[in-house]
Design a protein around this motif. Structure first.
Motif, mmCIF file in Angstrom:
data_model
loop_
_atom_site.group_PDB
_atom_site.id
_atom_site.type_symbol
_atom_site.label_atom_id
_atom_site.label_comp_id
_atom_site.label_asym_id
_atom_site.label_seq_id
_atom_site.Cartn_x
_atom_site.Cartn_y
_atom_site.Cartn_z
ATOM 1 N N GLN A 138 -3.230 -1.271 -13.112
ATOM 2 C CA GLN A 138 -3.749 -0.321 -11.890
ATOM 3 C C GLN A 138 -3.550 -1.210 -10.643
ATOM 4 O O GLN A 138 -3.834 -2.197 -10.342
ATOM 5 N N MET A 139 -3.202 -0.322 -9.795
ATOM 6 C CA MET A 139 -2.836 -0.894 -8.435
ATOM 7 C C MET A 139 -3.331 0.336 -7.542
ATOM 8 O O MET A 139 -2.515 1.163 -7.051
ATOM 9 N N TYR A 140 -4.670 0.153 -7.042
ATOM 10 C CA TYR A 140 -4.821 1.276 -5.965
ATOM 11 C C TYR A 140 -6.182 0.727 -5.180
ATOM 12 O O TYR A 140 -6.736 -0.239 -5.437
ATOM 13 N N MET A 141 -6.264 1.536 -3.933
ATOM 14 C CA MET A 141 -7.230 1.206 -3.074
ATOM 15 C C MET A 141 -8.567 1.214 -3.502
ATOM 16 O O MET A 141 -8.911 2.114 -4.132
ATOM 17 N N GLN A 180 0.944 -1.126 0.126
ATOM 18 C CA GLN A 180 -0.038 -0.055 0.007
ATOM 19 C C GLN A 180 0.792 1.366 -0.072
ATOM 20 O O GLN A 180 0.723 2.061 -0.648
ATOM 21 N N LYS A 181 2.107 1.247 0.711
ATOM 22 C CA LYS A 181 2.799 2.434 0.846
ATOM 23 C C LYS A 181 3.647 2.534 -0.541
ATOM 24 O O LYS A 181 3.797 3.782 -1.166
ATOM 25 N N LYS A 182 3.917 1.364 -1.287
ATOM 26 C CA LYS A 182 4.899 1.311 -2.356
ATOM 27 C C LYS A 182 3.934 1.884 -3.572
ATOM 28 O O LYS A 182 4.268 2.551 -4.505
ATOM 29 N N VAL A 183 2.640 2.040 -3.328
ATOM 30 C CA VAL A 183 1.951 2.601 -4.380
ATOM 31 C C VAL A 183 1.363 4.044 -4.038
ATOM 32 O O VAL A 183 0.443 4.645 -4.475
ATOM 33 N N GLY A 184 1.776 4.491 -2.715
ATOM 34 C CA GLY A 184 1.494 5.950 -2.560
ATOM 35 C C GLY A 184 0.131 6.113 -1.788
ATOM 36 O O GLY A 184 -0.486 7.152 -1.502
ATOM 37 N N ARG A 244 12.269 9.452 -6.610
ATOM 38 C CA ARG A 244 12.269 7.872 -6.678
ATOM 39 C C ARG A 244 12.241 6.913 -5.687
ATOM 40 O O ARG A 244 12.611 5.901 -5.552
ATOM 41 N N GLU A 245 11.542 7.585 -4.455
ATOM 42 C CA GLU A 245 11.162 6.911 -3.358
ATOM 43 C C GLU A 245 10.225 6.057 -3.675
ATOM 44 O O GLU A 245 9.900 4.704 -3.288
ATOM 45 N N ILE A 246 9.410 6.521 -4.458
ATOM 46 C CA ILE A 246 8.386 5.785 -5.174
ATOM 47 C C ILE A 246 8.528 5.354 -6.640
ATOM 48 O O ILE A 246 8.787 6.474 -7.308
ATOM 49 N N THR A 247 8.738 4.389 -7.005
ATOM 50 C CA THR A 247 8.721 3.876 -8.516
ATOM 51 C C THR A 247 7.745 3.463 -9.363
ATOM 52 O O THR A 247 7.745 3.479 -10.539
ATOM 53 N N GLY A 248 6.878 2.910 -8.682
ATOM 54 C CA GLY A 248 5.350 2.298 -9.358
ATOM 55 C C GLY A 248 6.107 0.750 -9.724
ATOM 56 O O GLY A 248 7.179 0.327 -9.175
ATOM 57 N N HIS A 249 5.341 0.459 -10.737
ATOM 58 C CA HIS A 249 5.666 -1.113 -11.166
ATOM 59 C C HIS A 249 7.000 -0.964 -12.133
ATOM 60 O O HIS A 249 6.974 -0.119 -12.930
ATOM 61 N N VAL A 250 7.768 -2.065 -11.656
ATOM 62 C CA VAL A 250 8.853 -2.083 -12.713
ATOM 63 C C VAL A 250 8.701 -3.422 -13.437
ATOM 64 O O VAL A 250 8.463 -4.575 -12.913
ATOM 65 N N GLY A 251 8.704 -3.473 -14.903
ATOM 66 C CA GLY A 251 8.534 -4.471 -15.514
ATOM 67 C C GLY A 251 7.883 -4.539 -16.694
ATOM 68 O O GLY A 251 7.935 -5.585 -17.511
#
Ligand SMILES: NC(=O)c1ccc[n+]([C@@H]2O[C@H](COP(=O)([O-])OP(=O)(O)OC[C@H]3O[C@@H](n4cnc5c(N)ncnc54)[C@H](OP(=O)(O)O)[C@@H]3O)[C@@H](O)[C@H]2O)c1
Length: 370
Positions: free
Chosen positions: A297-300, A201-205, A220-227
């Motif tokens: 898409q990755m959110y609450m 949850q923290k990784k997606v802000g 770049r403390e949060i990068t989102g999805h890599v790949g």
């Protein structure tokens, strides 16, 4: 098969082996964990229960883990007699491992020295490092160096996981196997961060103000999805497509329109106006047309699904809901890859070089072909 020119079977596999359809008689598959973070701990718990495999070493740099018994750190109510160490060479020299499960960071440059040590000790590697799942687009000379080292030491290296590694590449590639023609492929993976562990949850802000997220993205403390680039290139390479261009759009915030509470203990509750999570997309162009589109898409509060659309003959439309649970599936993809990697020819491989993925519900030794 591994190169057996030097007459040696890999480490523990050199016990008594019965070829043919009978179960092989040999020592358990010996596994070292490199990284005992969120993923490494889950892999340990799964492996402890798994027949035919044993954890024979654990490496991490974290001060709160080094010197402690792995069983205590991963939260099983027993000691395992495996002390977590920050001395990679000492662990690998003693462990005589068949495979190292590697879970430290996402970036090829950072993982190179960690993986190189395993190769020098003649140990196969399966890693969650996203960039390693298709490393040639990141740093071709370094990827070639890993490939050359692996061949020289007669072992195999694979980067994989649920994504990249399975949900947005290996699975859609497999679906194209039922198509005569393929014009375009699109995959959407949408997951509800409220169901995921707190660090995710923290990784997606989740819960940040839009301004704070912007700053964390900049730093770049949060990068989102890599790949996404790796998945796109895996698909293109499987189909033999030469791409004119691959683009990954900047990470986009999703702002909450309503209050959403975490469904996991200790998680974030977000209010309307706060960041709910992130969206990311990537695409590839061939002959002037978009042929691969990947949406993440990755959110609450997001609807949970994966949607696969293949524009082809015949067309394929497939929806999986809820979507594959990332942590469970990553552990599965990594552990299920162990026998395929041990059986594979030496070198740096991708998921496209291995037999189709499958589970390993029986004793792990049943799947080892030599
Ligand atoms: N392909 C996929 O589908 C997939 C799925 C899940 C995860 N991943 C990736 O896999 C990686 C691991 O994920 P995670 O959630 O387990 O991360 P994590 O919780 O941060 O765990 C990483 C662990 O490795 C340790 N570590 C870092 N650098 C090290 C080094 N040089 N030597 C020894 N130990 C080191 C960390 O220690 P410190 O805490 O002290 O730094 C931490 O204990 C991440 O990059 C993640 O993005 C990929």
């Amino acid at each position: 098969m591994h190169d057996l020119e030097d007459g040696c079977l890999p480490n523990a596999l050199s016990a008594v082996i019965t070829y043919g359809s009978e179960a092989r008689e040999m020592g358990k598959v010996r596994v070292v964990l490199f990284g005992v973070g969120a993923m490494g701990r889950r892999m340990a718990r799964f492996l402890i229960e798994k027949e035919g495999a044993e954890i024979v070493g654990a490496i991490d740099i974290s001060k709160d883990k080094v010197g402690r018994d792995l069983g205590e750190v991963v939260g099983v109510n027993k000691t395992l007699g495996v002390e977590i160490s920050n001395d990679t060479n000492a662990v690998l020299s003693k462990a005589k491992a068949d495979v190292m499960l590697h879970t430290t960071t996402s970036f090829l440059k950072h993982v190179y020295p960690q993986i190189a040590k395993a190769l020098e000790h003649g140990v196969n590697v399966v890693s969650t490092c996203e960039e390693l799942s298709y490393p040639y687009i990141v740093d071709e000379p370094l990827a070639r160096k890993i490939d050359e080292m692996a061949r020289r030491h007669g072992v195999t290296v694979l980067g994989t996981g649920v994504n990249p590694g399975f949900a947005m590449d290996t699975l859609p590639i497999t679906l194209t196997g039922a198509c005569q023609k393929v014009k375009a492929i699109s995959v959407t993976r949408s997951l509800d961060a409220a169901n995921r562990r707190v660090p995710f949850q923290k990784k997606v802000g989740a819960g940040l103000s839009p301004q704070d997220l912007e700053q964390k993205l900049e730093e770049r403390e949060i990068t989102g999805h890599v790949g996404l680039e790796q998945s796109i290139n895996l698909i293109a390479s499987a189909l033999g497509w030469e791409l004119e261009d691959v683009k990954v759009a900047p990470v986009e915030p999703v702002i909450a329109e309503r209050r959403v509470a975490s469904k996991v203990k200790g998680g974030v509750t977000i209010e309307a106006g706060q960041v709910a999570g992130l969206k990311q997309s990537g695409w590839a162009i061939k002959e002037g047309k978009r042929v691969i589109t990947l949406d993440m898409q990755m959110y609450m509060g997001a609807e949970e699904y994966e949607l696969y659309k293949i524009e082809g003959v015949p067309p394929i439309n497939m929806k999986n809901t809820p979507c594959m649970q990332g942590d469970l599936s990553t552990v599965a993809v990594i552990v299920n890859s162990i026998p395929k990697v041990i059986n594979a020819p030496p070198g740096l491989v991708t998921m496209m070089d291995l037999p189709i993925p499958s589970a390993t519900p029986e004793d792990m030794r049943k799947y080892i072909k030599k």
